[in-house]
Design an enzyme around this catalytic site. Structure first.
Site, PDB file in Angstrom:
ATOM      1  N   LYS A   1       0.847  -1.206   0.000  1.00 37.93           N
ATOM      2  CA  LYS A   1       0.000   0.000   0.000  1.00 37.93           C
ATOM      3  C   LYS A   1       0.880   1.253   0.000  1.00 37.93           C
ATOM      4  O   LYS A   1       0.651   2.178  -0.769  1.00 37.93           O
ATOM      5  CB  LYS A   1      -0.923   0.049   1.226  1.00 37.93           C
ATOM      6  CG  LYS A   1      -1.982  -1.003   1.250  1.00 37.93           C
ATOM      7  CD  LYS A   1      -2.993  -0.779   2.378  1.00 37.93           C
ATOM      8  CE  LYS A   1      -2.409  -0.803   3.769  1.00 37.93           C
ATOM      9  NZ  LYS A   1      -1.809  -2.103   4.097  1.00 37.93           N
TER      10      LYS A   1
ATOM     11  N   CYS B   1     -12.634   1.377  16.813  1.00 35.35           N
ATOM     12  CA  CYS B   1     -11.320   0.815  16.591  1.00 35.35           C
ATOM     13  C   CYS B   1     -10.520   0.690  17.881  1.00 35.35           C
ATOM     14  O   CYS B   1     -10.142  -0.392  18.277  1.00 35.35           O
ATOM     15  CB  CYS B   1     -10.689   1.681  15.513  1.00 35.35           C
ATOM     16  SG  CYS B   1      -8.941   1.904  15.498  1.00 35.35           S
ATOM     17  N   MET B   2     -10.303   1.797  18.592  1.00 35.31           N
ATOM     18  CA  MET B   2      -9.418   1.777  19.754  1.00 35.31           C
ATOM     19  C   MET B   2     -10.102   2.080  21.075  1.00 35.31           C
ATOM     20  O   MET B   2      -9.459   2.066  22.115  1.00 35.31           O
ATOM     21  CB  MET B   2      -8.273   2.780  19.564  1.00 35.31           C
ATOM     22  CG  MET B   2      -7.368   2.486  18.384  1.00 35.31           C
ATOM     23  SD  MET B   2      -6.700   0.816  18.364  1.00 35.31           S
ATOM     24  CE  MET B   2      -5.618   0.866  19.804  1.00 35.31           C
TER      25      MET B   2
ATOM     26  N   MET C   1      -7.796  -5.335  16.725  1.00 37.16           N
ATOM     27  CA  MET C   1      -9.250  -5.340  16.644  1.00 37.16           C
ATOM     28  C   MET C   1      -9.896  -6.592  17.212  1.00 37.16           C
ATOM     29  O   MET C   1     -11.042  -6.551  17.646  1.00 37.16           O
ATOM     30  CB  MET C   1      -9.679  -5.145  15.175  1.00 37.16           C
ATOM     31  CG  MET C   1      -9.264  -3.791  14.618  1.00 37.16           C
ATOM     32  SD  MET C   1      -9.961  -2.429  15.548  1.00 37.16           S
ATOM     33  CE  MET C   1      -8.501  -1.679  16.220  1.00 37.16           C
TER      34      MET C   1
ATOM     35  N   GLY D   1      -4.642   0.857  14.938  1.00 36.46           N
ATOM     36  CA  GLY D   1      -4.878   0.536  13.536  1.00 36.46           C
ATOM     37  C   GLY D   1      -4.716   1.704  12.593  1.00 36.46           C
ATOM     38  O   GLY D   1      -4.121   1.566  11.528  1.00 36.46           O
ATOM     39  N   GLN D   2      -5.236   2.881  12.975  1.00 33.96           N
ATOM     40  CA  GLN D   2      -5.237   4.014  12.064  1.00 33.96           C
ATOM     41  C   GLN D   2      -3.953   4.833  12.214  1.00 33.96           C
ATOM     42  O   GLN D   2      -3.278   4.748  13.227  1.00 33.96           O
ATOM     43  CB  GLN D   2      -6.464   4.896  12.329  1.00 33.96           C
ATOM     44  CG  GLN D   2      -7.767   4.195  12.006  1.00 33.96           C
ATOM     45  CD  GLN D   2      -8.933   5.143  12.012  1.00 33.96           C
ATOM     46  OE1 GLN D   2      -9.170   5.836  11.030  1.00 33.96           O
ATOM     47  NE2 GLN D   2      -9.660   5.187  13.114  1.00 33.96           N
TER      48      GLN D   2
END
Lengths: 80, 863, 196
Positions: free
Chosen positions: B99, B194-195, B385, B422-423
């Protein structure tokens, strides 16, 4: 529809004359010409009809050889 | 014979005759069957040659996951021509995943929004059409009017859905506008999905957010434990680091605790496959083993750990009214207990009991427990997650911390619990800036008076001004449940794609007649590209993407990095800070704070009154916003704030210790390197901290300055948790409680969702990159081969997936990239056309309000 | 009217010999490279003499990846993996459609032998340390035909190489890896057809 293709060898001087006659036959198409060789297809409704036209081509004055290369007859029914 | 077949057959006939006749038709050289591909060639290295002077290089950080790989951008003639890993960035040392390799192309999809768009007929919502171009003037005025109307009428009916992908200064400007300007707490980020479970657990256990350790621990650990995390695909370059350690370190072991075999399972030494939801029991069994066999670190526990138990039998948020119910209201209650009581509660979790619930062999749990009990083993737990998106996600975080606190394996090089983010900037922005319904910047919360006084001091607000926002606002699921019922009139979102990524889309997107709120609500979306979310927008603001403006990200290891502006945004697209402040100016017109107009009060310092616009120098805007934001963690820069930090007047009986998250001045990040906070000024230099709360030299990355300020030296384990209450983190006993749904005759399969390496989230960026789209063109339902056989499904068949909440069609596969055990299925969420979240339930962890995306029950039929 | 079967077969026989002869003639002294044939294809000389150039395999393929339009193949079917690889359908409709057994039935997808994947070590970015391995993850025989070998990246003690390695015995040559490779012009992994 029965589709077949041929390579026709002619006497060199007669090539033009032969090709101009061939294309007048029903279902016949000329696809290429190199020296004294012609590439021709016949589309006819049946194999019998194809034979008739191919024989006519072979008997033309100036034709040395008529070589069947490919024949697709999937539309025909097979029996007997 | 049909015409096309006839043509085909004739072609064959001619070709053969031609060949036989000896006239070889010229044709292209066939190199076997390969070569001759389409698509742009990717150049992983710097472009060379040509007019060197025309190429401009800028520093940046990857747009995608929380690893936060540093990158270098090369620009020629105003266009990004290549992006490659920055060899000097300590997070990735020049590497990237596939990516990251294509970052240069994400800006150049051919359907960028270049002008504001307005929808005149709301009945076109949910279709690709219906949006017309508009001027900025019209769009800004329209949005501002709608926002102001809702705000003045009933501000519980407005909401902002933010993101862990918004740069730090933009998140900060937005938070200040919403919290101090609108005095509204209805602002929540996609990081809630997410978190949130990780965050709530951090606050419950440590009273401070974010991990103690860093990526350096990956180079040093003896044992890795991945808890429900597919690091191989979700944090690729970090996984490369973990793998390097496995390959080069002596006897390094990896245990993968998971519900299905993933790419990560492949490299594990042992896979502990557990029944969904039973991870709580497995973790507790390890804690219990340590206690029962006297393998816990007694000195550490005595010096640093306090024990608690909390509210239990929480049920599930099946109903909208759950939060206000008796169960819902008491979820955060905890009581202090002694170690004996904690041990007694934990004693239920024998190896046999945990094995019975989870299906993991007792011997495997014991093997791992023994390693935790070995004082010489450095163990790193890693999770994302699988643990957080869990109806008991906060509890599961607690259970992992309990193991590490009992064994003293925390805040040590190579040893510690590492909650992976994650982000790219859920840490740096959503969490640190406080874009949550209950937060203020720097870990402060709205319902704490001392915290509100502190924020007032920094924002120069009148005393008790922020008491108007003492009650937390609506969390994400609540916002969208209310939206669906028509209780939200105004919704604004940025840097996310809620129409694809929210759970229970059948309800939220108005697919059933009862929940049509999305049609009437006024929805504003900041977006570079058309997405499913923009199909429901009344206004789309064309947004600058990534390096089309200067921004900052804070990654999973607390590293704050600047990405420089490399190119201009296309057309009339603008950066989000400009958009927020243009709206703020209009909405706050006529509102005063004290004796100053509210907008001037809050944003005068970045506004150019001569042009009546944001200061033109974007870097300067960023610098000023960041340097104001950093006062929160540098109270010595503001006397009033410092007084509250130190509780000089004894009003609060608590020290805030805000320096525990200290950030350096903006130019430090610009001129030198990306740094992990807390960053300390020592002899004129700014030094990062690698291990929070750990004793040692600051110059070597230990928390020397922090411990000197607030901690106690010479304690067991060489740590001092100076930010925790009584300097003792809390080990809270949390029991196993079953998931919200379990398979039955009607819905016999588990359905787990997640990410795969090639695509980021909803695919709005990566699917527009030809090579990435080609690499993974379709979202598939990964199924167990025996399950497929039993259902008569072949590899590649289209199937219909149905749950209690909705259904969708998808192609099934038995390809083993993701290998679920019998009864389990998995699908990624990057494809709008296989909208899996139509079926996923939205039941959430009662403490964190984070929904469980991993445990919906489904049935599968051939379509 | 109907066609007597014996004369049809005689015609076919003559045709096959002609084509085989033609192939022999053209395969010498030219730079013609091997083509990636559909699954179940006989070895090339037998394949060429059995193939009727009828085009039925291409019609049967649900993904429409079988090509014929290159005159060099004289109307025989082949695949360009980069554009359309074989998806190894459970029921192999192409093989079922072939009237002359030029594509002969296979026991299952593991018995297919279209060719073998080859990795260009100069082009493959995974060998430089980038996290790719798309080819590995898309392989229908993941961990059988292709696996990952881990090693320390040269000059970098912090990162590993995730090297995709082909098992030549198990690789069936379907070409999906070549289709999906993120490197183009040329691709970093490509099919070597059987017989080449």
């Amino acid at each position: 529809m029965v589709i077949s293709s041929y390579v026709i060898d002619t006497i060199p001087e007669k090539c033009e004359e032969v090709s101009s006659i061939l294309v007048t036959y029903p279902g016949v198409e000329l696809h290429g010409q190199e020296k004294n060789r012609l590439i021709v297809t016949i589309e006819a409704d049946s194999v019998d009809e194809t034979y008739v036209i191919a024989t006519k081509m072979a008997l033309l004055d100036g034709v040395l050889n008529n070589n069947l290369i490919y024949c697709n007859f999937e539309d025909e029914t097979l029996c007997d | 014979m049909e015409l096309s077949r006839r043509v085909f057959v004739k072609g064959v006939a001619v070709a053969m005759a031609a060949t036989a006749a000896g006239s070889l038709v010229a044709c292209q050289d066939q190199t076997g069957s390969g070569g001759g591909g389409s698509g742009t060639g990717t150049d992983p290295g710097p472009s060379g040659g040509g007019a060197e002077a025309a190429i401009v290089k800028t520093k940046g950080v990857c747009r995608f996951c929380g690893t936060g790989c540093g990158v270098i951008c090369e620009v020629k003639d105003g266009k990004l021509i290549t992006v490659y890993g920055d060899p000097d960035n300590k997070s990735n040392m020049g590497l990237s995943c596939v990516k990251g390799l294509h970052l240069g192309q994400i800006l150049y999809g051919d359907d960028r929004f270049v002008k504001p768009m307005i929808r005149d007929d709301k009945n076109t919502k949910g279709t690709p059409g219906g949006l017309r171009e508009a001027t900025w003037e019209e769009a800004l005025d329209l949005v501002s009017t709608k926002l102001q109307d809702t705000w003045r009428n009933d501000k519980s009916r407005l909401a902002f859905w933010g993101s862990g992908q918004q740069p730090i200064t933009e998140g900060y400007a937005l938070a200040k506008f919403w919290k101090a300007g609108l005095l509204c707490n209805n602002i929540d980020p996609n990081a809630r999905l997410c978190m949130a479970s990780a965050v709530v657990a951090f606050m419950n256990v440590f009273q401070t957010d974010e991990p103690m350790g860093s990526y350096t621990d990956l180079d040093l650990a003896d044992v890795f434990v991945t808890w429900g995390a597919n690091m191989a695909e979700a944090h690729p370059v970090l996984y490369s680091r973990l793998t390097a350690r496995k390959v080069s370190g002596p006897g390094v072991k990896h245990y993968d605790i998971t519900t299905l075999r993933t790419s990560t399972s492949k490299t594990a030494d042992k896979v502990l496959m557990f029944r969904p939801g039973s991870d709580l029991a497995v973790a507790n069994a390890i804690s219990n083993y340590l206690i029962q066999n006297n393998l816990y670190d007694k000195d550490f526990v005595e010096a640093h750990v306090q024990f608690k138990e909390g509210a239990e039998n929480l049920g599930h948020a099946y109903e909208d009214g759950y939060d206000a119910s008796d169960a819902g209201k008491t979820v955060n209650d905890v009581t202090g207990i002694d170690f004996a009581r904690f041990s007694e509660r934990m004693s239920t979790y024998t190896l046999e009991y945990a094995s019975q619930i989870s299906g993991v062999p007792a011997a495997d749990i014991e093997e791992l427990a023994k390693l935790f009990g070995d004082p010489d083993k450095k163990i790193m737990s890693l999770w994302t997650m699988g643990v957080n998106q869990h109806t008991r996600g906060t509890w599961m975080n607690h259970c992992i911390y309990n193991i590490h606190l009992l064994s003293g394996k925390i805040s040590k090089p190579g040893s510690g619990p590492f909650s992976l983010t994650g982000q790219p900037t859920a840490c740096g922005t959503a969490r640190e800036v406080g874009l949550f319904a209950h937060r203020l910047p720097a870990d402060l919360v709205v319902n704490n008076p001392q915290h509100r006084r502190y924020a007032e001091a920094i924002w120069d607000l009148p005393n008790e001004y922020l008491d108007a926002i003492e009650a937390p606002g609506k969390h994400t699921v609540r916002i969208f449940r209310d939206l669906s019922k028509g209780d939200i009139d105004f919704l604004w979102s940025c840097a996310n794609n809620w129409a694809v990524t929210l759970p229970r889309l059948t309800r939220y997107l108005g697919k059933n007649p009862e929940y049509k709120g999305i049609i009437d609500a006024f929805i504003v979306v900041n977006e570079p590209y058309p997405t499913l979310s923009t199909q429901y927008a009344d206004v789309v603001f064309p947004a600058a993407m990534w390096v089309e403006r200067e921004g900052q990200y804070g990654n999973a290891e607390r590293r704050t990095a600047v990405f420089e502006k490399a190119v201009d945004p296309p057309g009339e697209a603008m950066w989000d800070t400009w958009i927020f402040l243009q709206v703020a100016k209009r909405v706050l017109e006529g509102t005063m704070i004290g004796s100053t107009p509210a907008f001037d009060h809050l944003f005068g310092f970045v506004w150019d009154s001569a042009t009546d616009d944001l200061i033109a120098d974007q870097r300067e805007v960023n610098r000023r916003l960041f340097n104001e934001y950093r006062i929160f963690s540098n109270p010595d820069l503001n006397d009033a704030a410092q007084a509250i930090n130190k509780d000089s007047e004894g009003k609060f009986e608590a020290l805030l210790k805000m320096e525990n998250k200290q950030l350096a001045p903006y130019d430090e990040y610009l001129d030198n390197a990306a740094l992990t906070w807390p960053v300390r000024e020592v002899d004129g230099k700014w030094l990062a901290t690698t291990w929070r709360f750990a004793e040692g030299k600051q110059s070597e990355g230990f928390d020397e300055v922090g411990i000197e300020m607030y901690g106690d030296a010479g304690k067991p384990g060489g740590v001092s948790f100076y930010k925790s209450a009584g300097k003792k983190p809390s080990a809270v006993f949390r029991p196993y409680e079953p998931p919200a749904e379990e398979p039955d005759a009607e819905y016999p399969f588990w359905f787990c969702t997640g990410r795969l390496l090639e695509h980021w989230h909803s695919g709005s960026m990566t699917r527009r990159v030809p090579n990435l789209d080609n690499a993974l063109p379709e979202a598939l339902l990964y199924m167990n081969a025996d399950d497929c056989a039993a259902l008569g499904i072949s590899n590649g068949d289209k199937v219909k997936v149905t749950s209690r909440h909705g259904s969708f069609d998808i192609t099934a596969t038995t390809d083993q990239r993701v290998a679920p055990p019998a009864g389990m299925t998995f699908a990624p969420f990057f494809a709008e056309e296989a909208l899996i979240n139509l079926a996923v339930h939205d039941y959430y962890c009662p403490l964190s309000k984070e929904p469980d995306y991993k445990k919906t029950c489904i049935k599968i039929e051939k379509a | 009217m109907s066609i007597p079967l014996p004369s049809v077969l005689k015609g076919l026989a003559a045709l096959s010999v002609g084509i085989a002869a033609g192939y022999q003639f053209f395969s010498t002294g030219t730079t013609r490279k091997a083509l990636l044939r559909p699954p179940g294809a006989l070895d090339e000389p037998e394949f060429l003499s059995h193939c009727l150039r009828c085009g039925k395999c291409g019609l049967a393929c649900p993904y429409r990846v079988i090509k014929y339009d290159d005159s060099l193949s004289q109307g025989t079917p082949y695949l360009i993996a980069r554009e359309g690889p074989c998806r190894l359908c459970d029921d192999f409709p192409c093989i079922a459609a072939c009237p002359s057994a030029a594509l002969a039935p296979v026991a299952d997808k593991r018995a297919v032998k279209m060719g073998i994947a080859v990795i260009d070590r100069d082009l493959c970015i995974a060998l430089q340390g980038m996290r790719c391995e798309v080819c590995y993850r898309v392989c229908p025989l993941i961990d059988e035909a292709i696996s990952i070998e881990y090693s320390l990246r040269k000059g970098d003690s912090h990162h590993a190489i995730f090297e995709p390695v082909i098992n030549a015995e198990k690789c069936v040559g379907c070409g999906i890896c070549e289709e999906r490779c993120i490197i183009s012009d040329p691709v970093a992994i490509y099919m070597k057809p059987r017989g080449s």
